[in-house]
Design an enzyme around this catalytic site. Structure first.
Site, PDB file in Angstrom:
ATOM      1  N   HIS A  71       0.848  -1.193   0.000  1.00 23.78           N
ATOM      2  CA  HIS A  71       0.000   0.000   0.000  1.00 23.78           C
ATOM      3  C   HIS A  71       0.878   1.236   0.000  1.00 23.78           C
ATOM      4  CE1 HIS A  71      -3.899   2.097   0.694  1.00 23.78           C
ATOM      5  NE2 HIS A  71      -3.064   3.048   1.142  1.00 23.78           N
ATOM      6  N   CYS A  72       0.983   1.878  -1.155  1.00 22.91           N
ATOM      7  CA  CYS A  72       1.729   3.123  -1.297  1.00 22.91           C
ATOM      8  C   CYS A  72       1.122   3.890  -2.461  1.00 22.91           C
ATOM      9  CB  CYS A  72       3.223   2.854  -1.505  1.00 22.91           C
ATOM     10  SG  CYS A  72       3.581   1.676  -2.819  1.00 22.91           S
ATOM     11  N   HIS A  73       1.564   5.132  -2.643  1.00 17.39           N
ATOM     12  CA  HIS A  73       0.982   6.003  -3.656  1.00 17.39           C
ATOM     13  C   HIS A  73       2.074   6.727  -4.428  1.00 17.39           C
ATOM     14  CE1 HIS A  73      -2.761   5.622  -1.290  1.00 17.39           C
ATOM     15  NE2 HIS A  73      -2.023   5.907  -0.230  1.00 17.39           N
ATOM     16  N   TYR A  83      -7.618  17.781  -1.591  1.00 22.75           N
ATOM     17  CA  TYR A  83      -6.314  18.186  -1.058  1.00 22.75           C
ATOM     18  C   TYR A  83      -5.325  18.303  -2.209  1.00 22.75           C
ATOM     19  CZ  TYR A  83      -5.042  13.207  -1.488  1.00 22.75           C
ATOM     20  OH  TYR A  83      -4.793  11.935  -1.966  1.00 22.75           O
ATOM     21  N   TYR A  89     -11.993   1.699   1.443  1.00 25.01           N
ATOM     22  CA  TYR A  89     -11.501   2.529   2.539  1.00 25.01           C
ATOM     23  C   TYR A  89     -12.698   3.182   3.196  1.00 25.01           C
ATOM     24  CZ  TYR A  89      -8.405   5.900   4.932  1.00 25.01           C
ATOM     25  OH  TYR A  89      -7.720   6.644   5.869  1.00 25.01           O
ATOM     26  N   HIS A 123      -6.305  -0.386   6.004  1.00 29.84           N
ATOM     27  CA  HIS A 123      -5.961   0.131   7.331  1.00 29.84           C
ATOM     28  C   HIS A 123      -6.880  -0.394   8.440  1.00 29.84           C
ATOM     29  CE1 HIS A 123      -3.862   2.370   4.412  1.00 29.84           C
ATOM     30  NE2 HIS A 123      -4.652   3.409   4.341  1.00 29.84           N
ATOM     31  N   ASP A 126       2.126   3.042   3.185  1.00 33.54           N
ATOM     32  CA  ASP A 126       1.248   4.176   2.911  1.00 33.54           C
ATOM     33  C   ASP A 126       2.044   5.407   2.463  1.00 33.54           C
ATOM     34  OD1 ASP A 126      -1.327   5.383   2.662  1.00 33.54           O
ATOM     35  OD2 ASP A 126      -1.028   6.411   4.574  1.00 33.54           O
ATOM     36  N   ASN A 139      -2.291  13.463   3.927  1.00 33.56           N
ATOM     37  CA  ASN A 139      -3.263  14.054   4.852  1.00 33.56           C
ATOM     38  C   ASN A 139      -2.983  13.809   6.324  1.00 33.56           C
ATOM     39  OD1 ASN A 139      -5.339  15.355   3.082  1.00 33.56           O
ATOM     40  ND2 ASN A 139      -5.421  13.271   2.249  1.00 33.56           N
TER      41      ASN A 139
END
Length: 300
Positions: free
Chosen positions: A34-36, A52, A160, A184, A253, A258
């Site tokens: 899980h990463c972006h 955002y 999510y 999460h 993550d 945020n």
């Protein structure tokens, strides 16, 4: 044509530029599941409807972190700031040369050709975000229409939500015909007992519906006690790893969108792993065999 420059939100916390070297060495073949990637905005503009605007955090920085932390692969999740434009995600997947898979955001009117291009790039799932401070959730039928489009590809669904919203979403989520991965841990309230009614509802979801998986990730988002140990999150994540060792995933993550309280040290997050997966077999399932089976197995 170059896009106009984007200004990150004034209170945006940039990712840790100098993470510590983790004491825990991930086993060979480990996956950060899980990463972006964010932008860069001048190449991959952020969506007009975003809630955002982040600091740029592109593929090259992600891959450097992957190598530094001792991981072999990534699962890159489409960021809500990019909406349903998966260009930055696809660029990262192509550059990863087979060492990354993707979770996309798509709309129901996406063409079959576009879906095929996403699949060829390495996308294996779609994400539905129900967190109202990040997106404006849509009616259930909208999401069902998306699932109908992706079913033939063998993709799964990543969701999510806030733990308080699980009861409201229960019937819809349990009716989905695919594997469902919950981000999460469903965001439990870690100030409450791990065997209390809130988290027990989530455990019941996984016990009664074997198509559900959980990411035991983001202690930095859930903690009340704070870094570096995130001690209050450990019992919740460990309970899931112990009860469902073949249906759990872990991820950094990165670049931690945020967050308002602090920016986590990614090395410390890796050292969280042996505290929740307490022997080598559990660690291997969590980091290697589970994500490899889900994202690099047969997709159709």
């Amino acid at each position: 044509m170059t896009a106009a420059p984007f200004r990150p939100d004034a209170d945006w916390l940039p990712y840790h530029r100098n993470p510590s070297t983790p004491a825990f060495r991930p086993p060979p073949g480990s996956v950060d599941a899980h990463c972006h990637v964010f932008g860069p905005g001048d190449r991959f503009p952020y969506a007009p409807e975003r809630k955002y605007t982040p600091v740029d955090a592109g593929r090259d920085a992600l891959f450097r972190l992957r190598d530094f932390l001792g991981f072999d692969k990534n699962v890159i999740v489409q960021a809500t700031c990019h909406g349903a434009d998966n260009s930055a995600l696809m660029d990262a997947l192509h550059a990863a040369d087979g060492r990354a898979r993707g979770v996309a955001t798509v709309r129901a009117d996406i063409t079959d050709d576009e879906l095929e291009r996403l699949h060829e790039a390495g996308v294996r799932a779609v994400r539905f975000n129900f967190v109202r401070r990040l997106v404006d959730p849509k009616p259930d039928q909208y999401y069902r229409a998306v699932v109908e489009r992706i079913a033939r590809l063998g993709w799964h669904v990543v969701v999510y939500f806030e733990m308080a919203d699980l009861a409201e979403r229960w019937d819809f989520l349990t009716s989905l015909p695919t594997v469902v991965v919950v981000d999460h841990m469903g965001r439990p309230d870690v100030t409450q007992p791990v065997d209390g009614p809130g988290f027990e509802r989530f455990m019941t979801l996984l016990r009664d519906h074997p198509q559900f998986w959980a990411k035991v990730s983001c202690p930095d988002r859930l903690t009340a006690s704070g870094p570096p140990g995130y001690d209050d999150v450990v019992p919740f994540a460990r309970a899931l790893v112990d009860a469902f060792p073949d249906r759990v995933l872990w991820g950094t993550d990165w670049p931690h969108p945020n967050l308002k309280s602090h920016m986590p040290d990614d090395g410390s997050l890796v050292d969280f792993v042996p505290r929740i997966a307490t022997d080598e077999e559990k660690q291997h399932r969590l980091l290697v065999s589970n994500p490899t089976r889900l994202y690099w197995g047969e997709g159709r």
